[in-house]
Write a protein that holds these residues in place. Structure first.
Motif, PDB file in Angstrom:
ATOM      1  N   THR A 824      -8.688  -3.077   6.281  1.00 30.97           N
ATOM      2  CA  THR A 824      -9.442  -3.191   7.530  1.00 30.97           C
ATOM      3  C   THR A 824      -9.178  -4.578   8.110  1.00 30.97           C
ATOM      4  O   THR A 824      -9.568  -5.587   7.537  1.00 30.97           O
ATOM      5  CB  THR A 824     -10.943  -2.995   7.282  1.00 30.97           C
ATOM      6  N   LEU A 825      -8.482  -4.613   9.233  1.00 29.69           N
ATOM      7  CA  LEU A 825      -8.025  -5.876   9.807  1.00 29.69           C
ATOM      8  C   LEU A 825      -8.992  -6.341  10.894  1.00 29.69           C
ATOM      9  O   LEU A 825      -9.079  -5.744  11.971  1.00 29.69           O
ATOM     10  CB  LEU A 825      -6.618  -5.699  10.386  1.00 29.69           C
ATOM     11  N   ARG A 826      -9.764  -7.390  10.583  1.00 26.29           N
ATOM     12  CA  ARG A 826     -10.653  -8.019  11.560  1.00 26.29           C
ATOM     13  C   ARG A 826     -10.333  -9.501  11.729  1.00 26.29           C
ATOM     14  O   ARG A 826     -10.908 -10.176  12.575  1.00 26.29           O
ATOM     15  CB  ARG A 826     -12.107  -7.854  11.128  1.00 26.29           C
ATOM     16  N   LYS A 827      -9.461  -9.985  10.856  1.00 23.96           N
ATOM     17  CA  LYS A 827      -8.984 -11.351  10.924  1.00 23.96           C
ATOM     18  C   LYS A 827      -7.625 -11.389  10.246  1.00 23.96           C
ATOM     19  O   LYS A 827      -7.231 -10.439   9.567  1.00 23.96           O
ATOM     20  CB  LYS A 827      -9.943 -12.311  10.225  1.00 23.96           C
ATOM     21  N   SER A 828      -6.900 -12.472  10.442  1.00 23.29           N
ATOM     22  CA  SER A 828      -5.594 -12.591   9.806  1.00 23.29           C
ATOM     23  C   SER A 828      -5.766 -12.623   8.280  1.00 23.29           C
ATOM     24  O   SER A 828      -6.681 -13.277   7.762  1.00 23.29           O
ATOM     25  CB  SER A 828      -4.862 -13.844  10.286  1.00 23.29           C
ATOM     26  N   LEU A 829      -4.887 -11.921   7.596  1.00 22.26           N
ATOM     27  CA  LEU A 829      -4.982 -11.790   6.141  1.00 22.26           C
ATOM     28  C   LEU A 829      -3.724 -12.321   5.483  1.00 22.26           C
ATOM     29  O   LEU A 829      -2.600 -12.060   5.944  1.00 22.26           O
ATOM     30  CB  LEU A 829      -5.199 -10.332   5.746  1.00 22.26           C
ATOM     31  N   GLU A 830      -3.924 -13.060   4.403  1.00 23.19           N
ATOM     32  CA  GLU A 830      -2.826 -13.517   3.571  1.00 23.19           C
ATOM     33  C   GLU A 830      -3.004 -12.949   2.161  1.00 23.19           C
ATOM     34  O   GLU A 830      -4.050 -12.399   1.816  1.00 23.19           O
ATOM     35  CB  GLU A 830      -2.794 -15.051   3.514  1.00 23.19           C
ATOM     36  N   GLY A 831      -1.946 -13.081   1.363  1.00 25.11           N
ATOM     37  CA  GLY A 831      -2.053 -12.694  -0.051  1.00 25.11           C
ATOM     38  C   GLY A 831      -2.162 -11.209  -0.286  1.00 25.11           C
ATOM     39  O   GLY A 831      -2.753 -10.787  -1.284  1.00 25.11           O
ATOM     40  N   GLN A 832      -1.617 -10.414   0.617  1.00 28.73           N
ATOM     41  CA  GLN A 832      -1.622  -8.963   0.405  1.00 28.73           C
ATOM     42  C   GLN A 832      -0.421  -8.606  -0.502  1.00 28.73           C
ATOM     43  O   GLN A 832       0.602  -8.072  -0.067  1.00 28.73           O
ATOM     44  CB  GLN A 832      -1.541  -8.235   1.737  1.00 28.73           C
ATOM     45  N   ASP A 833      -0.571  -8.935  -1.758  1.00 25.67           N
ATOM     46  CA  ASP A 833       0.539  -8.864  -2.709  1.00 25.67           C
ATOM     47  C   ASP A 833       0.487  -7.572  -3.526  1.00 25.67           C
ATOM     48  O   ASP A 833      -0.597  -7.093  -3.901  1.00 25.67           O
ATOM     49  CB  ASP A 833       0.487 -10.048  -3.678  1.00 25.67           C
ATOM     50  N   PHE A 834       1.648  -7.022  -3.835  1.00 29.34           N
ATOM     51  CA  PHE A 834       1.719  -5.864  -4.730  1.00 29.34           C
ATOM     52  C   PHE A 834       3.105  -5.794  -5.353  1.00 29.34           C
ATOM     53  O   PHE A 834       3.994  -6.582  -5.030  1.00 29.34           O
ATOM     54  CB  PHE A 834       1.341  -4.570  -4.020  1.00 29.34           C
ATOM     55  N   VAL A 835       3.272  -4.859  -6.267  1.00 30.82           N
ATOM     56  CA  VAL A 835       4.493  -4.753  -7.072  1.00 30.82           C
ATOM     57  C   VAL A 835       5.220  -3.455  -6.733  1.00 30.82           C
ATOM     58  O   VAL A 835       4.600  -2.389  -6.600  1.00 30.82           O
ATOM     59  CB  VAL A 835       4.165  -4.788  -8.587  1.00 30.82           C
ATOM     60  N   VAL A 836       6.538  -3.531  -6.623  1.00 30.74           N
ATOM     61  CA  VAL A 836       7.352  -2.356  -6.327  1.00 30.74           C
ATOM     62  C   VAL A 836       8.335  -2.120  -7.466  1.00 30.74           C
ATOM     63  O   VAL A 836       8.880  -3.060  -8.046  1.00 30.74           O
ATOM     64  CB  VAL A 836       8.116  -2.525  -4.990  1.00 30.74           C
ATOM     65  N   GLY A 837       8.529  -0.866  -7.826  1.00 31.52           N
ATOM     66  CA  GLY A 837       9.455  -0.542  -8.912  1.00 31.52           C
ATOM     67  C   GLY A 837       9.862   0.916  -8.875  1.00 31.52           C
ATOM     68  O   GLY A 837       9.528   1.653  -7.942  1.00 31.52           O
ATOM     69  N   TYR A 838      10.565   1.335  -9.905  1.00 30.78           N
ATOM     70  CA  TYR A 838      11.085   2.701  -9.965  1.00 30.78           C
ATOM     71  C   TYR A 838      10.203   3.638 -10.769  1.00 30.78           C
ATOM     72  O   TYR A 838      10.222   4.846 -10.554  1.00 30.78           O
ATOM     73  CB  TYR A 838      12.485   2.711 -10.592  1.00 30.78           C
ATOM     74  N   ASP A 839       9.459   3.118 -11.722  1.00 28.78           N
ATOM     75  CA  ASP A 839       8.663   3.976 -12.594  1.00 28.78           C
ATOM     76  C   ASP A 839       7.332   4.320 -11.944  1.00 28.78           C
ATOM     77  O   ASP A 839       6.267   3.887 -12.367  1.00 28.78           O
ATOM     78  CB  ASP A 839       8.419   3.292 -13.946  1.00 28.78           C
ATOM     79  N   ASN A 840       7.409   5.125 -10.862  1.00 30.41           N
ATOM     80  CA  ASN A 840       6.176   5.604 -10.258  1.00 30.41           C
ATOM     81  C   ASN A 840       6.091   7.113 -10.463  1.00 30.41           C
ATOM     82  O   ASN A 840       7.102   7.774 -10.702  1.00 30.41           O
ATOM     83  CB  ASN A 840       6.133   5.254  -8.767  1.00 30.41           C
ATOM     84  N   PRO A 841       4.910   7.698 -10.391  1.00 34.86           N
ATOM     85  CA  PRO A 841       4.758   9.108 -10.706  1.00 34.86           C
ATOM     86  C   PRO A 841       5.300  10.051  -9.657  1.00 34.86           C
ATOM     87  O   PRO A 841       5.221  11.255  -9.819  1.00 34.86           O
ATOM     88  CB  PRO A 841       3.234   9.271 -10.831  1.00 34.86           C
ATOM     89  N   ILE A 842       5.797   9.540  -8.547  1.00 31.36           N
ATOM     90  CA  ILE A 842       6.255  10.408  -7.476  1.00 31.36           C
ATOM     91  C   ILE A 842       7.732  10.690  -7.647  1.00 31.36           C
ATOM     92  O   ILE A 842       8.544   9.803  -7.691  1.00 31.36           O
ATOM     93  CB  ILE A 842       5.984   9.780  -6.108  1.00 31.36           C
ATOM     94  N   ASP A 843       8.092  11.959  -7.765  1.00 28.55           N
ATOM     95  CA  ASP A 843       9.516  12.235  -7.952  1.00 28.55           C
ATOM     96  C   ASP A 843       9.912  13.650  -7.559  1.00 28.55           C
ATOM     97  O   ASP A 843      10.815  14.213  -8.132  1.00 28.55           O
ATOM     98  CB  ASP A 843       9.907  11.984  -9.405  1.00 28.55           C
ATOM     99  N   SER A 844       9.223  14.243  -6.621  1.00 30.14           N
ATOM    100  CA  SER A 844       9.647  15.548  -6.134  1.00 30.14           C
ATOM    101  C   SER A 844       9.017  15.785  -4.774  1.00 30.14           C
ATOM    102  O   SER A 844       8.041  15.160  -4.402  1.00 30.14           O
ATOM    103  CB  SER A 844       9.220  16.651  -7.110  1.00 30.14           C
ATOM    104  N   GLY A 845       9.567  16.723  -4.014  1.00 39.46           N
ATOM    105  CA  GLY A 845       8.980  17.074  -2.740  1.00 39.46           C
ATOM    106  C   GLY A 845       9.709  16.477  -1.566  1.00 39.46           C
ATOM    107  O   GLY A 845      10.653  15.729  -1.677  1.00 39.46           O
ATOM    108  N   ALA A 846       9.249  16.795  -0.372  1.00 37.21           N
ATOM    109  CA  ALA A 846       9.872  16.321   0.856  1.00 37.21           C
ATOM    110  C   ALA A 846       9.214  15.038   1.319  1.00 37.21           C
ATOM    111  O   ALA A 846       8.186  14.621   0.815  1.00 37.21           O
ATOM    112  CB  ALA A 846       9.755  17.395   1.921  1.00 37.21           C
TER     113      ALA A 846
END
Length: 855
Positions: A824-846
């Motif tokens: 919810t953006l009501r002011k400027s936000l910093e530190g919106q950090d997260f991790v990206v990788g290959y071992d995620n549970p999503i692996d089928s579908g369109a």
């Protein structure tokens, strides 16, 4: 909160990602044109590539920077461990803007440094099991100095290929697109017996296949494929065939092209594997394989038994369900003597003797006497070896006594005969000890109350003594089975007493059932057994892969302890201990019977070349087969696991295991498996029979765990037999270079009205930023963003289809890889950090509108 069911596809992003409404969040309305211009804000943060993540240097994303890795000379470096996303194609992908729109990217090469106990797994994301020939990727492993002859391969017809690392060194890894176009995920980590196709590294009979038919083929069908029946023509039964053109027909075209200069031996193997691949696709075939062959239950309570991987390797726990040995069976251990005060040995001893005739060498102040106590040989070394105590523990340490370690024979008795002093042992002394053990006249002038049934000699040299050969001949004539170590020089030179006639010569294997690096070999080797390799930790238990047994701690006075050692000296007592179990089952068993059963392959698993070979003789000793051979059919349930332990290494999060009853009927798994530690996340039954035996999936959670090695045992409650315990090991942390999740597209998304009528809000891409990793990190900053509710997603576009987060592509959303929460953006936000990788549970579908282009 829930896991993704599949990327952002044909439904609103929030519905699929499990979005939650944040406290005080606004609705989705936007200001009208008549309202005042909205206040604009910024959203910034960092996407960090998951540890060990890597990327193919030439994907099909035309916007991403690229470096060719299409041959051995341009092979790309890959980390260890690593989880790497890649792309290959056997033809052009066809769409403008894609790097390989008009040409093939048929192979990728990688440079790796790896060791036994690890494997490479290739997951093929576009594979279709209904049409396996449409997308077919293969995997090859080479040494850097020979790219003509792969040392291992995986060339099957499935969604994954896997290669076990054969030795510790640098390798070249080759991913080949035989047909079709696909993303792939390449994982290098701990070996977990992943399902894989036959490999050139395996020993099988070139040109011979075993086939199970769905329906019996015609003679014309067989002839057209060059198959000549060896035996078995009954429909729905396994039949054996020989490739009539195996020595002269060309290799399957793709393999021929890849290995034009391969050796004749390897080409014959490749022809066999090519035939396997083709026949696997035939409608008549249920399965096909090369011609080769393939369990504790009554687990002892000794506290360090779980570290004795070497017993599981030779199926001793399964043999113990049949017999734990007999106190009437005696194994004479000719060695340095014994530390008789050791609590795991003291009550297992019968009277022995000291045959060291040189008092100086004996270090006990006299010559031969009736005291086989080991005084230690520290005067000539930094510490004493206590060699005989370690060997004795493997043969028959007190077992199921809630302390220490286990011995091969729970009831087996030990006759300690001291023949090795500070300067080794003489053939004359050893010959006398052999005669004493056999109950024959000797220099001591005494005889044992009852002779030994088996002699173990874990020592040797290159001198061939006729006196010792004669003593061994006499002992065999008296009914004694003689076993000896093959030596530790990594040489083919005959090593005595192992190479004497009538002696069972034992070479050593490591944790991976390969020849231990130090083990001698040659045509004179009869059988192999675990000797260990302490330079590696293939099973991930935090210790070098040595042989754990009874030992002695030095100090003001010696005291009992337990230690890992390695060598053929450790392998030989495994075999002597198994023979003792056999002798306890069948007291009439003779040395000649052992010779015959060994020659028939009834005591071993053939792990080398088919039949007898120089490295392993007749193969790896198999205690379960051995007691069956001695006692006849099994009449009690015997529960085992394949694999016999689970090692999650640094990157694996879920592994499968098959729990089965390989003995008589009468057992069932009664209740849910139990884990004693919190990091075992789940144990799921995947496919089980009415008795609960079958496939299970075990998953782990490393979150919040500090770096280190973790071990536990899963308990399967068994009715009709003892509960079964499965060892589990896991590692958290480990060395890693800067991770790279590929050329990353960071997307700012806004929920909008449901335009497609699926009941969920659509997602609009508000902004996108393309990023190259810097030190494993991707910094983003979206400026000029109106107030409202947003989602942040990030992913790669390896196949260049204009959408991120496809199968095999890196993917994540804020705040975590598997769970999205709106901002919810009501002011400027910093530190919106997260991790990206290959071992995620999503692996089928369109896919949904997660586009990277036209913005």
């Amino acid at each position: 909160m829930r896991f993704w069911t599949r990327t952002l596809a044909l439904a609103a992003l929030c519905a699929l990602l499990g979005c939650s409404q944040g406290k005080g969040s606004s609705d989705h309305s936007q200001p009208s044109d008549s309202e005042a211009a909205p206040t604009l804000f910024s959203i910034s943060g960092t996407v960090t590539a998951a540890r060990f993540a890597g990327i193919d240097a030439d994907t099909n994303d035309g916007q991403a920077p690229a470096t060719g890795n299409n041959d051995a000379q341009s092979a790309q470096a890959a980390g260890n461990p690593s989880v790497l996303g890649g792309f290959v194609s056997a033809q052009g992908s066809g769409d403008s803007g894609q790097r390989f729109a008009n040409s093939a990217d048929s192979e990728d090469w990688f440079r790796i440094s790896a060791a036994p106990g690890q494997s490479v797994n290739l997951r093929i994301h576009k594979f279709d099991d209904k049409s396996p020939a449409a997308v077919d990727l293969d995997l090859y492993l080479y040494t850097p100095d020979d790219t003509s002859n792969p040392v291992a391969s995986s060339t099957g017809n499935s969604a994954s290929e896997s290669i076990a690392i054969p030795s510790q060194r640098d390798f070249l890894l080759r991913v080949v697109a035989q047909s079709g176009i696909s993303n792939y995920t390449l994982k290098l980590d701990t070996d977990n017996n992943a399902t894989n196709s036959p490999s050139v590294s395996q020993e099988f009979v070139p040109g011979e296949l075993l086939i199970k038919w769905k329906s019996q083929p015609s003679a014309q069908w067989l002839d057209s494929r060059g198959l000549r029946s060896v035996r078995g023509k009954t429909p729905h039964r396994i039949a054996s065939y020989r490739l009539s053109r195996s020595d002269s027909s060309p290799i399957d075209a793709d393999m021929e092209f890849l290995h034009l200069t391969a050796s004749e031996t390897l080409r014959n193997k490749l022809r066999t594997l090519a035939a396997v691949k083709k026949l696997q696709r035939a409608d008549l075939v249920e399965w096909v394989e090369p011609n080769y062959r393939y369990y504790s239950t009554l687990t002892p309570s000794d506290r360090q038994h779980h570290l004795q991987w070497h017993y599981r390797q030779i199926q001793l726990p399964q043999a113990w369900d049949v017999t734990t040995g007999s106190a009437d069976v005696i194994v004479a251990v000719l060695d340095t003597g014994v530390f008789s005060a050791h609590p795991d040995i003291h009550d297992k001893l019968v009277a022995g003797y000291d045959f060291i005739s040189d008092s100086a060498d004996a270090r006990d102040g006299d010559g031969i006497d009736n005291d086989p106590e080991d005084p230690g040989d520290k005067a000539f070394q930094d510490r004493s070896s206590w060699h005989g105590t370690h060997v004795s523990g493997t043969v028959g340490a007190a077992t199921d006594n809630v302390t220490g370690v286990s011995g091969a024979g729970w009831q087996t008795r030990i006759m300690p005969l001291r023949v090795i002093g500070t300067s080794g042992g003489s053939s004359a002394d050893i010959a006398q000890a052999v005669r004493y053990a056999a109950g024959l006249a000797n220099d001591s002038g005494t005889l044992p109350v009852r002779r030994a049934d088996i002699i173990n000699m874990s020592f040797g040299g290159t001198g061939r003594s006729q006196a010792l050969q004669a003593a061994i001949d006499d002992a065999r004539a008296a009914g004694v089975i003689v076993v000896a170590a093959a030596g530790n020089d990594n040489a083919e030179t005959e090593f005595y007493p192992a190479a004497f006639n009538g002696v069972v010569a034992v070479s050593a294997t490591d944790y991976n059932r390969d020849k231990a690096p130090y083990s001698n070999f040659g045509s004179w080797v009869d059988v192999a057994a675990p000797g260990g390799d302490m330079s590696t930790d293939g099973n991930g238990d935090g210790y070098g892969d040595g042989i754990l047994s009874t030992h002695v701690k030095e100090g003001t006075s010696p005291s009992a302890t337990y230690s890992f050692l390695q060598g053929t000296s450790m392998a030989s007592p495994h075999v002597a201990g198994v023979f003792a179990l056999m002798k306890g089952t069948n007291r009439q068993l003779s040395p000649q019977d052992i010779d015959a059963l060994l020659a028939q392959g009834r005591l071993t698993e053939d792990i080398g070349q088919t039949g007898r070979d120089k490295l392993f003789g007749m193969g790896l000793i198999d205690a379960y087969k051995a007691v069956q051979a001695a006692s006849g059919p099994i009449t009690v349930p015997v529960v085992s696991a394949q694999p016999d332990s689970l090692n999650f290494g640094s990157t694996h999060t879920a592994l499968e295991v098959e729990i089965k009853n390989i003995g008589a009927d009468g057992a069932r798994i009664d209740g849910d498996p139990v884990a004693a530690v919190g990091w075992i996340k789940a144990i799921e039954a995947l496919e089980t029979d009415s008795n609960g035996f079958g496939r299970y999936r075990v998953s782990v959670d490393r979150a919040a765990l500090p770096d280190g090695n973790y071990s536990t045992q899963l308990r399967f409650p068994v009715d009709g037999s003892g509960d079964f315990e499965l060892p589990v090991n896991m590692k958290v942390g480990g060395a890693a270079s800067a991770a790279d999740a590929g050329y990353l597209y960071v997307l700012l998304l806004r929920p909008e009205a449901d335009k497609d009528g699926d009941g969920s809000p659509d997602m609009k891409v508000v902004a996108v930023q393309a990023k190259v990793a810097s030190g494993g990190k991707y910094n983003f900053n979206f400026a000029g963003v109106p107030a409202g509710e947003y989602l942040i997603a990030a992913g790669s576009d390896i196949d260049g289809d204009g959408k991120i987060c496809g199968p095999g592509e890196s993917c994540a959303v804020f705040p975590s890889q598997d769970f999205a929460s709106p901002i919810t953006l009501r002011k400027s936000l910093e530190g919106q950090d997260f991790v990206v990788g290959y071992d995620n549970p999503i692996d089928s579908g369109a896919q949904k509108n997660m586009t990277t282009q036209g913005l």
